[in-house]
Design a protein around this motif. Structure first.
Motif, PDB file in Angstrom:
ATOM      1  N   ARG A  10       0.825  -1.211   0.000  1.00  0.00           N
ATOM      2  CA  ARG A  10       0.000   0.000   0.000  1.00  0.00           C
ATOM      3  C   ARG A  10       0.859   1.261   0.000  1.00  0.00           C
ATOM      4  O   ARG A  10       0.558   2.238  -0.696  1.00  0.00           O
ATOM      5  CB  ARG A  10      -0.934  -0.002   1.217  1.00  0.00           C
ATOM      6  CG  ARG A  10      -1.863   1.208   1.282  1.00  0.00           C
ATOM      7  CD  ARG A  10      -2.803   1.106   2.477  1.00  0.00           C
ATOM      8  NE  ARG A  10      -2.053   0.984   3.737  1.00  0.00           N
ATOM      9  CZ  ARG A  10      -1.553   2.038   4.403  1.00  0.00           C
ATOM     10  NH1 ARG A  10      -1.705   3.266   3.932  1.00  0.00           N
ATOM     11  NH2 ARG A  10      -0.901   1.855   5.542  1.00  0.00           N
ATOM     12  N   LEU A  11       1.942   1.254   0.786  1.00  0.00           N
ATOM     13  CA  LEU A  11       2.793   2.437   0.852  1.00  0.00           C
ATOM     14  C   LEU A  11       3.447   2.718  -0.504  1.00  0.00           C
ATOM     15  O   LEU A  11       3.607   3.878  -0.892  1.00  0.00           O
ATOM     16  CB  LEU A  11       3.872   2.253   1.926  1.00  0.00           C
ATOM     17  CG  LEU A  11       3.373   2.237   3.376  1.00  0.00           C
ATOM     18  CD1 LEU A  11       4.536   1.984   4.329  1.00  0.00           C
ATOM     19  CD2 LEU A  11       2.683   3.558   3.727  1.00  0.00           C
ATOM     20  N   ALA A  12       3.812   1.671  -1.207  1.00  0.00           N
ATOM     21  CA  ALA A  12       4.401   1.849  -2.542  1.00  0.00           C
ATOM     22  C   ALA A  12       3.379   2.432  -3.511  1.00  0.00           C
ATOM     23  O   ALA A  12       3.704   3.301  -4.330  1.00  0.00           O
ATOM     24  CB  ALA A  12       4.934   0.515  -3.060  1.00  0.00           C
ATOM     25  N   THR A  79       9.757  -2.220  -9.426  1.00  0.00           N
ATOM     26  CA  THR A  79      10.205  -3.336  -8.591  1.00  0.00           C
ATOM     27  C   THR A  79      11.448  -2.952  -7.812  1.00  0.00           C
ATOM     28  O   THR A  79      12.169  -2.031  -8.182  1.00  0.00           O
ATOM     29  CB  THR A  79      10.498  -4.579  -9.459  1.00  0.00           C
ATOM     30  OG1 THR A  79      10.983  -5.629  -8.633  1.00  0.00           O
ATOM     31  CG2 THR A  79      11.517  -4.265 -10.529  1.00  0.00           C
ATOM     32  N   ALA A  80      11.685  -3.670  -6.729  1.00  0.00           N
ATOM     33  CA  ALA A  80      12.889  -3.445  -5.935  1.00  0.00           C
ATOM     34  C   ALA A  80      14.044  -4.313  -6.413  1.00  0.00           C
ATOM     35  O   ALA A  80      15.141  -4.228  -5.863  1.00  0.00           O
ATOM     36  CB  ALA A  80      12.593  -3.745  -4.469  1.00  0.00           C
ATOM     37  N   TYR A  81      13.832  -5.119  -7.448  1.00  0.00           N
ATOM     38  CA  TYR A  81      14.827  -6.102  -7.861  1.00  0.00           C
ATOM     39  C   TYR A  81      15.257  -5.854  -9.310  1.00  0.00           C
ATOM     40  O   TYR A  81      14.408  -5.765 -10.200  1.00  0.00           O
ATOM     41  CB  TYR A  81      14.264  -7.516  -7.732  1.00  0.00           C
ATOM     42  CG  TYR A  81      13.744  -7.816  -6.350  1.00  0.00           C
ATOM     43  CD1 TYR A  81      14.596  -8.248  -5.336  1.00  0.00           C
ATOM     44  CD2 TYR A  81      12.395  -7.630  -6.046  1.00  0.00           C
ATOM     45  CE1 TYR A  81      14.107  -8.509  -4.058  1.00  0.00           C
ATOM     46  CE2 TYR A  81      11.903  -7.881  -4.774  1.00  0.00           C
ATOM     47  CZ  TYR A  81      12.768  -8.319  -3.791  1.00  0.00           C
ATOM     48  OH  TYR A  81      12.289  -8.568  -2.524  1.00  0.00           O
ATOM     49  N   LEU A  97      11.422   0.482 -13.654  1.00  0.00           N
ATOM     50  CA  LEU A  97      11.800   1.439 -12.613  1.00  0.00           C
ATOM     51  C   LEU A  97      12.106   0.702 -11.321  1.00  0.00           C
ATOM     52  O   LEU A  97      11.311  -0.108 -10.850  1.00  0.00           O
ATOM     53  CB  LEU A  97      10.660   2.433 -12.368  1.00  0.00           C
ATOM     54  CG  LEU A  97      10.201   3.262 -13.579  1.00  0.00           C
ATOM     55  CD1 LEU A  97       9.065   4.195 -13.167  1.00  0.00           C
ATOM     56  CD2 LEU A  97      11.349   4.047 -14.176  1.00  0.00           C
ATOM     57  N   LEU A  98      13.258   0.988 -10.770  1.00  0.00           N
ATOM     58  CA  LEU A  98      13.644   0.379  -9.504  1.00  0.00           C
ATOM     59  C   LEU A  98      13.164   1.229  -8.328  1.00  0.00           C
ATOM     60  O   LEU A  98      13.250   2.465  -8.362  1.00  0.00           O
ATOM     61  CB  LEU A  98      15.171   0.236  -9.437  1.00  0.00           C
ATOM     62  CG  LEU A  98      15.787  -0.868 -10.310  1.00  0.00           C
ATOM     63  CD1 LEU A  98      17.302  -0.806 -10.237  1.00  0.00           C
ATOM     64  CD2 LEU A  98      15.296  -2.244  -9.882  1.00  0.00           C
ATOM     65  N   LYS A  99      12.627   0.559  -7.307  1.00  0.00           N
ATOM     66  CA  LYS A  99      12.207   1.244  -6.088  1.00  0.00           C
ATOM     67  C   LYS A  99      13.428   1.514  -5.200  1.00  0.00           C
ATOM     68  O   LYS A  99      14.344   0.696  -5.167  1.00  0.00           O
ATOM     69  CB  LYS A  99      11.193   0.386  -5.318  1.00  0.00           C
ATOM     70  CG  LYS A  99       9.914   0.085  -6.067  1.00  0.00           C
ATOM     71  CD  LYS A  99       9.055  -0.871  -5.247  1.00  0.00           C
ATOM     72  CE  LYS A  99       7.793  -1.279  -5.967  1.00  0.00           C
ATOM     73  NZ  LYS A  99       7.016  -2.265  -5.196  1.00  0.00           N
ATOM     74  N   ASP A 104      12.794  11.818 -11.579  1.00  0.00           N
ATOM     75  CA  ASP A 104      13.301  12.078 -12.928  1.00  0.00           C
ATOM     76  C   ASP A 104      13.175  10.848 -13.811  1.00  0.00           C
ATOM     77  O   ASP A 104      12.814  10.951 -14.991  1.00  0.00           O
ATOM     78  CB  ASP A 104      14.771  12.523 -12.865  1.00  0.00           C
ATOM     79  CG  ASP A 104      14.930  13.920 -12.269  1.00  0.00           C
ATOM     80  OD1 ASP A 104      13.945  14.696 -12.312  1.00  0.00           O
ATOM     81  OD2 ASP A 104      16.015  14.236 -11.758  1.00  0.00           O
ATOM     82  N   ARG A 105      13.469   9.672 -13.254  1.00  0.00           N
ATOM     83  CA  ARG A 105      13.311   8.447 -14.043  1.00  0.00           C
ATOM     84  C   ARG A 105      11.855   8.197 -14.377  1.00  0.00           C
ATOM     85  O   ARG A 105      11.525   7.729 -15.469  1.00  0.00           O
ATOM     86  CB  ARG A 105      13.873   7.243 -13.260  1.00  0.00           C
ATOM     87  CG  ARG A 105      15.360   7.102 -13.355  1.00  0.00           C
ATOM     88  CD  ARG A 105      15.823   6.615 -14.737  1.00  0.00           C
ATOM     89  NE  ARG A 105      15.433   5.236 -14.976  1.00  0.00           N
ATOM     90  CZ  ARG A 105      14.595   4.837 -15.927  1.00  0.00           C
ATOM     91  NH1 ARG A 105      14.048   5.728 -16.742  1.00  0.00           N
ATOM     92  NH2 ARG A 105      14.287   3.574 -16.081  1.00  0.00           N
ATOM     93  N   LEU A 106      10.966   8.538 -13.441  1.00  0.00           N
ATOM     94  CA  LEU A 106       9.536   8.392 -13.705  1.00  0.00           C
ATOM     95  C   LEU A 106       9.117   9.305 -14.850  1.00  0.00           C
ATOM     96  O   LEU A 106       8.367   8.905 -15.739  1.00  0.00           O
ATOM     97  CB  LEU A 106       8.733   8.711 -12.444  1.00  0.00           C
ATOM     98  CG  LEU A 106       7.207   8.642 -12.585  1.00  0.00           C
ATOM     99  CD1 LEU A 106       6.751   7.239 -12.966  1.00  0.00           C
ATOM    100  CD2 LEU A 106       6.532   9.088 -11.287  1.00  0.00           C
ATOM    101  N   ARG A 107       9.618  10.533 -14.837  1.00  0.00           N
ATOM    102  CA  ARG A 107       9.281  11.474 -15.916  1.00  0.00           C
ATOM    103  C   ARG A 107       9.761  10.941 -17.267  1.00  0.00           C
ATOM    104  O   ARG A 107       9.041  11.007 -18.269  1.00  0.00           O
ATOM    105  CB  ARG A 107       9.913  12.832 -15.639  1.00  0.00           C
ATOM    106  CG  ARG A 107       9.532  13.899 -16.690  1.00  0.00           C
ATOM    107  CD  ARG A 107      10.212  15.227 -16.453  1.00  0.00           C
ATOM    108  NE  ARG A 107      11.655  15.097 -16.593  1.00  0.00           N
ATOM    109  CZ  ARG A 107      12.516  15.211 -15.591  1.00  0.00           C
ATOM    110  NH1 ARG A 107      12.086  15.458 -14.375  1.00  0.00           N
ATOM    111  NH2 ARG A 107      13.812  15.083 -15.792  1.00  0.00           N
ATOM    112  N   ASP A 108      10.985  10.393 -17.303  1.00  0.00           N
ATOM    113  CA  ASP A 108      11.495   9.819 -18.555  1.00  0.00           C
ATOM    114  C   ASP A 108      10.606   8.678 -19.034  1.00  0.00           C
ATOM    115  O   ASP A 108      10.339   8.540 -20.234  1.00  0.00           O
ATOM    116  CB  ASP A 108      12.927   9.298 -18.353  1.00  0.00           C
ATOM    117  CG  ASP A 108      13.938  10.419 -18.170  1.00  0.00           C
ATOM    118  OD1 ASP A 108      13.612  11.580 -18.497  1.00  0.00           O
ATOM    119  OD2 ASP A 108      15.053  10.138 -17.694  1.00  0.00           O
TER     120      ASP A 108
END
Length: 244
Positions: A10-12, A79-81, A97-99, A104-108
């Motif tokens: 949920r927090l993620a 993911t964290a992996y 995308l790594l957690k 900035d990576r999300l925007r890309d």
């Protein structure tokens, strides 16, 4: 773009929703904590984009995608992996995308979604160029034997023809891919990647020095020391491209 978040934490999910608030073109239509919930919501809401975790109770993210009937949404894995990157791109993921997710990576990643969704007027594009043109901000999956890379194109300074293969030069790596230089040239943005001669495509952003060369050609030195001859015919195009 109608977007569904699928993550068992949920927090993620809340953190991702917070990061997405500044992206006006993203409309979060729902969220799910497991694959079964997600399948029901995909069927009901018909989202265009999934932010999808991989490791979840029950079915994982890959099994979820395999279970979707009909046209699947675009997918950005979260993911964290990092060990799942290779498999992720076998599923044609737009990004990985790594957690914890960097803004900035999300925007890309979202920019890549928008580029992928942009309509193309096929009548204005030669048939062989209807595939998405790859620019310096795109990332590509490269596999050479047992080694794999997920590399941003801006880091590749040189493409070198080696018979039926092309050698990619980035960092201190030089993997081979089973492609022709001609087929790669068709996919690369001509404003950034220039066909110097029969054997080489250079990244214009990496040019450090240009010198006159034999028979009206040019010799360019790339950052890192590679020296590539631009043929006389291509030198004319190069000067036109690089002139004010």
């Amino acid at each position: 773009m109608k977007t569904l978040i699928v993550d068992d934490e949920r927090l993620a999910r809340n953190e991702l929703k917070r990061l997405l608030e500044s992206h006006s073109k993203i409309e979060i239509v729902g969220e799910a904590s497991n694959a079964d919930e997600a399948l029901d919501l995909i069927d009901e809401l018909q989202p265009e984009l999934l932010f999808l975790d991989i490791q979840m109770p029950g079915k994982n993210g890959f099994e979820l995608l395999s279970s979707i009937e009909g046209k699947a949404p675009e997918v950005i894995f979260t993911t964290a992996y990092d060990e799942y990157a290779i498999k992720a791109f076998e599923f044609n993921a737009l990004d990985y995308l790594l957690k914890p997710i960097d803004a900035d990576r999300l925007r890309d990643a979202i920019n890549r979604v928008e580029e992928n969704q942009a309509p193309v007027d096929v009548s204005d594009v030669p048939h062989e160029r209807t595939e998405k043109v790859l620019g310096e901000n795109d990332q590509v999956f490269v596999k050479d034997g047992e080694k794999c890379w997920f590399v941003k194109l801006s880091k590749i300074r040189l493409f070198e023809s080696m018979g039926n293969y092309v050698r990619l030069h980035f960092d201190d790596q030089k993997p081979l891919v089973l492609k022709s230089l001609n087929s790669l040239e068709e996919r690369l943005d001509p404003n950034t990647y220039f066909r110097a001669n029969r054997k080489h495509i250079i990244n214009l952003q990496w040019i450090e020095k240009i010198e006159p060369w034999f028979s009206g050609g040019l010799l360019v030195t790339l950052q890192g020391g590679d020296r590539i001859e631009i043929s006389r015919r291509q030198a004319i195009r190069f000067k036109e491209l690089m002139s004010l």
